[in-house]
Design an enzyme around this catalytic site. Structure first.
Site, PDB file in Angstrom:
ATOM      1  N   ASN A  99       0.814  -1.232   0.000  1.00 29.24           N
ATOM      2  CA  ASN A  99       0.000   0.000   0.000  1.00 29.24           C
ATOM      3  C   ASN A  99       0.843   1.276   0.000  1.00 29.24           C
ATOM      4  O   ASN A  99       0.506   2.245  -0.667  1.00 29.24           O
ATOM      5  CB  ASN A  99      -1.011  -0.004   1.147  1.00 29.24           C
ATOM      6  CG  ASN A  99      -0.376  -0.149   2.496  1.00 29.24           C
ATOM      7  OD1 ASN A  99       0.779  -0.592   2.633  1.00 29.24           O
ATOM      8  ND2 ASN A  99      -1.108   0.212   3.530  1.00 29.24           N
ATOM      9  N   GLY A 132       2.588  -5.768   7.399  1.00 27.39           N
ATOM     10  CA  GLY A 132       1.703  -6.538   6.523  1.00 27.39           C
ATOM     11  C   GLY A 132       0.481  -7.012   7.290  1.00 27.39           C
ATOM     12  O   GLY A 132       0.085  -6.413   8.296  1.00 27.39           O
ATOM     13  N   SER A 133      -0.085  -8.095   6.829  1.00 25.08           N
ATOM     14  CA  SER A 133      -1.347  -8.562   7.412  1.00 25.08           C
ATOM     15  C   SER A 133      -1.113  -9.318   8.730  1.00 25.08           C
ATOM     16  O   SER A 133      -0.002  -9.789   9.003  1.00 25.08           O
ATOM     17  CB  SER A 133      -2.053  -9.483   6.418  1.00 25.08           C
ATOM     18  OG  SER A 133      -1.251 -10.623   6.193  1.00 25.08           O
ATOM     19  N   THR A 155      -0.045 -13.034   8.117  1.00 23.34           N
ATOM     20  CA  THR A 155       1.381 -13.211   7.817  1.00 23.34           C
ATOM     21  C   THR A 155       2.229 -12.852   9.035  1.00 23.34           C
ATOM     22  O   THR A 155       3.231 -13.517   9.316  1.00 23.34           O
ATOM     23  CB  THR A 155       1.793 -12.355   6.600  1.00 23.34           C
ATOM     24  OG1 THR A 155       0.889 -12.612   5.532  1.00 23.34           O
ATOM     25  CG2 THR A 155       3.194 -12.690   6.145  1.00 23.34           C
ATOM     26  N   GLY A 156       1.815 -11.833   9.765  1.00 21.78           N
ATOM     27  CA  GLY A 156       2.572 -11.424  10.959  1.00 21.78           C
ATOM     28  C   GLY A 156       2.721 -12.568  11.956  1.00 21.78           C
ATOM     29  O   GLY A 156       3.786 -12.743  12.573  1.00 21.78           O
ATOM     30  N   GLU A 193       4.079  -4.590  12.364  1.00 25.66           N
ATOM     31  CA  GLU A 193       3.049  -3.565  12.141  1.00 25.66           C
ATOM     32  C   GLU A 193       1.982  -4.217  11.271  1.00 25.66           C
ATOM     33  O   GLU A 193       2.200  -4.453  10.088  1.00 25.66           O
ATOM     34  CB  GLU A 193       3.645  -2.334  11.445  1.00 25.66           C
ATOM     35  CG  GLU A 193       4.614  -1.548  12.294  1.00 25.66           C
ATOM     36  CD  GLU A 193       3.943  -0.739  13.393  1.00 25.66           C
ATOM     37  OE1 GLU A 193       2.695  -0.767  13.508  1.00 25.66           O
ATOM     38  OE2 GLU A 193       4.673  -0.090  14.159  1.00 25.66           O
ATOM     39  N   CYS A 235      -3.460   0.879   6.583  1.00 27.58           N
ATOM     40  CA  CYS A 235      -3.676   0.047   7.773  1.00 27.58           C
ATOM     41  C   CYS A 235      -4.524   0.790   8.795  1.00 27.58           C
ATOM     42  O   CYS A 235      -5.383   0.198   9.442  1.00 27.58           O
ATOM     43  CB  CYS A 235      -2.336  -0.367   8.367  1.00 27.58           C
ATOM     44  SG  CYS A 235      -1.230   1.027   8.621  1.00 27.58           S
ATOM     45  N   GLU A 294       6.945   1.841  15.684  1.00 27.79           N
ATOM     46  CA  GLU A 294       7.770   2.503  14.672  1.00 27.79           C
ATOM     47  C   GLU A 294       7.687   4.012  14.905  1.00 27.79           C
ATOM     48  O   GLU A 294       6.721   4.515  15.464  1.00 27.79           O
ATOM     49  CB  GLU A 294       7.293   2.136  13.255  1.00 27.79           C
ATOM     50  CG  GLU A 294       7.606   0.669  12.936  1.00 27.79           C
ATOM     51  CD  GLU A 294       7.549   0.302  11.464  1.00 27.79           C
ATOM     52  OE1 GLU A 294       6.502   0.521  10.834  1.00 27.79           O
ATOM     53  OE2 GLU A 294       8.564  -0.220  10.950  1.00 27.79           O
TER      54      GLU A 294
HETATM   55  P1  NAD Z   1       0.835  -9.493   3.426  1.00 30.62           P
HETATM   56  O1  NAD Z   1       0.928  -9.920   4.829  1.00 30.62           O
HETATM   57  O2  NAD Z   1       0.143 -10.351   2.455  1.00 30.62           O
HETATM   58  O3  NAD Z   1       2.280  -9.244   2.806  1.00 30.62           O
HETATM   59  C1  NAD Z   1       3.198  -8.359   3.414  1.00 30.62           C
HETATM   60  C2  NAD Z   1       4.600  -8.789   3.049  1.00 30.62           C
HETATM   61  O4  NAD Z   1       4.873 -10.050   3.640  1.00 30.62           O
HETATM   62  C3  NAD Z   1       4.841  -8.961   1.559  1.00 30.62           C
HETATM   63  O5  NAD Z   1       6.148  -8.485   1.250  1.00 30.62           O
HETATM   64  C4  NAD Z   1       4.764 -10.468   1.390  1.00 30.62           C
HETATM   65  O6  NAD Z   1       5.476 -10.948   0.261  1.00 30.62           O
HETATM   66  C5  NAD Z   1       5.406 -10.940   2.674  1.00 30.62           C
HETATM   67  N1  NAD Z   1       5.080 -12.296   3.075  1.00 30.62           N
HETATM   68  C6  NAD Z   1       4.018 -13.046   2.720  1.00 30.62           C
HETATM   69  N2  NAD Z   1       4.053 -14.255   3.343  1.00 30.62           N
HETATM   70  C7  NAD Z   1       5.157 -14.253   4.121  1.00 30.62           C
HETATM   71  C8  NAD Z   1       5.720 -15.174   5.037  1.00 30.62           C
HETATM   72  N3  NAD Z   1       5.164 -16.368   5.266  1.00 30.62           N
HETATM   73  N4  NAD Z   1       6.843 -14.834   5.686  1.00 30.62           N
HETATM   74  C9  NAD Z   1       7.416 -13.614   5.496  1.00 30.62           C
HETATM   75  N5  NAD Z   1       6.931 -12.689   4.642  1.00 30.62           N
HETATM   76  C10 NAD Z   1       5.811 -13.005   3.958  1.00 30.62           C
HETATM   77  O7  NAD Z   1       0.167  -8.043   3.483  1.00 30.62           O
HETATM   78  P2  NAD Z   1      -0.255  -7.116   2.252  1.00 30.62           P
HETATM   79  O8  NAD Z   1      -1.489  -7.677   1.656  1.00 30.62           O
HETATM   80  O9  NAD Z   1       0.936  -6.836   1.386  1.00 30.62           O
HETATM   81  O10 NAD Z   1      -0.565  -5.745   3.004  1.00 30.62           O
HETATM   82  C11 NAD Z   1      -1.829  -5.438   3.505  1.00 30.62           C
HETATM   83  C12 NAD Z   1      -1.872  -5.645   4.998  1.00 30.62           C
HETATM   84  O11 NAD Z   1      -0.817  -4.902   5.618  1.00 30.62           O
HETATM   85  C13 NAD Z   1      -3.147  -5.114   5.623  1.00 30.62           C
HETATM   86  O12 NAD Z   1      -3.591  -6.014   6.605  1.00 30.62           O
HETATM   87  C14 NAD Z   1      -2.698  -3.809   6.263  1.00 30.62           C
HETATM   88  O13 NAD Z   1      -3.525  -3.396   7.327  1.00 30.62           O
HETATM   89  C15 NAD Z   1      -1.336  -4.160   6.718  1.00 30.62           C
HETATM   90  N6  NAD Z   1      -0.536  -2.947   6.920  1.00 30.62           N
HETATM   91  C16 NAD Z   1      -0.165  -2.598   8.197  1.00 30.62           C
HETATM   92  C17 NAD Z   1       0.537  -1.417   8.423  1.00 30.62           C
HETATM   93  C18 NAD Z   1       0.946  -0.992   9.801  1.00 30.62           C
HETATM   94  O14 NAD Z   1       1.869  -0.187   9.918  1.00 30.62           O
HETATM   95  N7  NAD Z   1       0.337  -1.477  10.871  1.00 30.62           N
HETATM   96  C19 NAD Z   1       0.865  -0.593   7.349  1.00 30.62           C
HETATM   97  C20 NAD Z   1       0.466  -0.991   6.072  1.00 30.62           C
HETATM   98  C21 NAD Z   1      -0.224  -2.170   5.878  1.00 30.62           C
END
Ligand code: NAD
Length: 467
Positions: free
Chosen positions: A144, A218-219, A222-223, A240, A274, A448
Site C-alpha cells: 500500500n 503486513g497482514s 502473515t505477521g 506492524e 492500515c 515505529e
Molecule cells: P501481506 O501480509 O500479504 O504481505 C506483506 C509482506 O509479507 C509482503 O512483502 C509479502 O510478500 C510478505 N510475506 C508473505 N508471506 C510471508 C511469510 N510467510 N513470511 C514472510 N513474509 C511473507 O500483506 P499485504 O497484503 O501486502 O498488506 C496489507 C496488509 O498490511 C493489511 O492487513 C494492512 O492493514 C497491513 N498494513 C499494516 C501497516 C501498519 O503499519 N500497521 C501498514 C500498512 C499495511
C-alpha cells in the site's frame, strides 16, 4: 520494462528468473522483476553481515550518509514517482508525497538527538545505559505504501547502526528495487540490500540464520507466521499489522463539519491504509445527515488512472484485494445493507471500485468485523457512548481510532477508552516521523517512528564504571 535489478553487496544482481508486475489501472503486466534465488539471498545476508562490522562503528558517518541518501531520493523523484503510480495505482501527487516523505524520514532520523542515559553517578560508580545496534535486519513490506513504509524501517535501522536486507511485496517491487539502485553508490556496499520475489522469499528471510531482527509490515495472518518463524533463534521482531479502525461520532458533532474529514480518513489511498477508518459509528440523530454527506463525497470523488489529471482515488492495487473488497461489499448488500453510494466495481479494465458507503448494517457483517482494506465504509448506528465503545473495542484489532465532537475534551475522554495505539480527536491518519506508531492486540508488536522506533532497532547495554 525489464531493467530492474536487485542490490546485493552494492552491486546490481539479476534474478535467475523474473516475475511480472501488473499496473492495477490496466490489469496488464508492464514490467518484470527479478526472482531472488536462495543463494542470492544468502549473498545478500552475508553482505549485510559484513557491512555491519564497519557501519555500526561511526554514528557521524551514518548521519552524513543518510542525509546524502535523502538528497539522492529527492534528485530521483521524477523517476520514482511515476514508477510508484504505475505499480501501486495511487495518483501521481500522492506518489510524490510518498517519495518526499521517504527523504523526510531519513532526515528526521539522521538528525534525531537522544539524551545520554546516566542512571547512577555516585561515589560507587557511573552507570550508563547505551543503545547498541542489533545487527543485520530483515525488512519486509506491503504494497500500500511500498516506499514510505520501507523507510519507516530503513531510516531508524541505519541510524542505529544496523544493516538491512529489504524485500518489498511482489505486487510492488519496482520502486524498492529502484531505491536500491539510487542508493548503490551513496551507502557503503552491503548496508542496504534489496531483493525481490514471492511470499516464500519472505519466509526464507525470517528463518535465515543471519538477521538478528525482523521488521515486518503486513497482514495479521502473515505477521503470526513471521513471529513463529523468528522464534526458534529468538530474533527480535517488530510487527506492524492490520487494523479495523473505528471512528465514533458523538451526538454534538456537526455533520457538515466532520463528513469531509471522515471521508478522507476512510478513503485515503483508496482505503488501502492500515490505519484508515474502516467502521464508522454514528448516533441515531446524526445518521441520515452524515450518510447523505458521505455519499455525496463518495459520488463526487474522481476515480481513475493515477496518471490522469485530477484523479483522487486510483484503482485497488491487485486482483486478490479487488476480489476481496467486491466480495465483502456483495456480502453486506446480500445481508440487507444499503449502498448509499457505490456498491460495485467500475466497468472496464483495471481494478477500479466505486467508493462505497454502506448503511443499514451492524456488527456481525463481515465488512464490519473484518479488515476490508479498500474503498468501502460501513456506517453503524450506536445507542449511547458506552455502546459505541463496547462495539469499537470488541475486536482483536487495535491499531488506531478516532472520536469526533464539537467538544474536544469530551471527545478526548472517549478516545482514551479506545483500545488502540493511536486515538485521534476530530481527525484521523495524522502521522509524522516523530510520532510513535504501534498496534495493540493483534495489530502488532513493537513501535515505529520517533525515539521509540529508533530504540526498536537497538539493544540496551549497561556500561558500569566502578569508581
Ligand atoms: P501481506 O501480509 O500479504 O504481505 C506483506 C509482506 O509479507 C509482503 O512483502 C509479502 O510478500 C510478505 N510475506 C508473505 N508471506 C510471508 C511469510 N510467510 N513470511 C514472510 N513474509 C511473507 O500483506 P499485504 O497484503 O501486502 O498488506 C496489507 C496488509 O498490511 C493489511 O492487513 C494492512 O492493514 C497491513 N498494513 C499494516 C501497516 C501498519 O503499519 N500497521 C501498514 C500498512 C499495511
Amino acid at each position: 520494462m525489464t531493467d530492474f535489478t536487485m542490490t546485493i553487496g552494492g552491486k546490481a544482481a539479476a534474478g535467475a528468473a523474473t516475475f511480472g508486475v501488473v499496473n492495477p489501472a490496466t490489469g496488464e503486466v508492464f514490467a518484470q522483476a527479478p526472482e531472488c534465488t536462495a543463494d542470492q539471498l544468502d549473498s545478500a545476508m552475508s553482505a549485510a553481515a559484513d557491512a555491519y562490522v564497519t557501519w555500526r562503528k561511526d554514528e557521524d558517518t551514518r548521519r552524513k550518509a543518510m542525509l546524502a541518501a535523502a538528497e539522492a531520493i529527492v534528485a530521483a523523484a521524477s523517476e520514482l514517482t511515476p514508477l510508484l503510480t504505475a505499480e501501486q495505482g495511487k495518483p501521481l501527487s500522492q506518489a510524490a508525497t510518498e517519495v518526499y516523505g521517504s527523504a523526510a524520514w531519513l532526515k528526521y532520523f539522521a538528525g534525531l538527538e537522544l539524551p545520554r542515559e546516566i542512571i547512577q553517578d555516585d561515589k560507587r560508580g557511573l552507570a550508563e545505559v547505551v543503545r547498541r545496534p542489533i545487527g543485520p535486519v530483515a525488512a519486509i513490506t506491503p504494497w500500500n505504501f511500498p516506499l514510505l513504509l520501507a523507510f519507516w524501517k530503513i531510516a531508524p535501522a541505519l541510524r542505529a547502526g544496523n544493516t538491512l536486507v529489504l524485500k518489498p511485496s511482489p505486487f510492488t517491487p519496482l520502486v524498492s528495487l529502484k531505491i536500491g539502485e539510487v542508493l548503490r553508490d551513496v551507502l557503503p556496499p552491503g548496508v542496504l540490500n534489496v531483493v525481490s520475489g514471492g511470499n516464500e522469499l519472505g519466509g526464507l528471510m525470517t528463518a535465515h540464520p543471519v538477521p538478528r531482527k525482523v521488521s515486518f509490515t503486513g497482514s495479521i495472518a502473515t505477521g503470526k507466521k513471521v513471529a513463529a518463524s523468528a522464534a526458534p533463534d529468538l530474533k527480535r521482531v517488530t510487527l506492524e499489522l492490520g487494523g479495523n479502525d473505528a471512528a465514533i461520532v458523538l451526538d454534538d458533532a456537526d455533520p457538515a463539519e466532520v463528513a469531509g474529514k471522515i471521508f478522507d480518513g476512510a478513503f485515503a489511498n483508496n482505503g488501502q491504509v492500515c490505519s484508515a477508518i474502516k467502521r464508522l459509528y454514528v448516533p441515531e440523530n446524526l445518521h441520515d445527515e452524515l450518510v447523505e454527506a458521505l455519499a455525496a463525497k463518495a459520488k463526487a470523488a474522481k476515480v481513475g488512472d493515477g496518471t490522469a489529471e485530477g484523479t483522487e482515488l486510483g484503482p485497488i492495487n491487485n486482483r486478490p484485494q479487488y476480489e476481496r473488497v467486491s466480495e465483502l461489499v456483495a456480502d453486506a448488500v446480500a445481508g440487507g445493507a444499503r449502498a448509499a453510494a457505490g456498491g460495485k466495481s467500475v466497468d472496464g479494465p483495471g481494478y477500479f471500485f466505486e467508493p462505497t458507503i454502506l448503511d443499514n448494517i451492524d456488527d456481525g457483517a463481515r465488512i464490519v468485523d473484518e479488515e476490508q482494506f479498500g474503498p468501502a465504509l460501513p456506517v453503524i448506528v450506536y445507542r449511547d457512548v458506552d455502546d459505541a465503545l463496547r462495539r469499537a473495542n470488541a475486536t482483536n484489532f487495535g491499531l488506531s481510532g478516532s472520536v469526533w465532537s464539537a467538544d474536544t475534551d469530551r471527545a478526548a475522554a472517549v478516545a482514551a477508552e479506545l483500545e488502540c495505539g493511536t486515538a485521534w480527536v476530530n481527525t484521523h491518519l495524522v502521522l509524522s516521523p516523530s510520532q510513535p506508531f504501534a498496534g495493540t492486540k493483534w495489530s502488532g508488536i513493537g513501535v515505529e517512528n520517533g525515539p521509540w522506533g529508533y530504540y526498536g532497532f537497538t539493544e540496551i547495554q549497561v556500561i558500569y564504571r566502578a569508581k
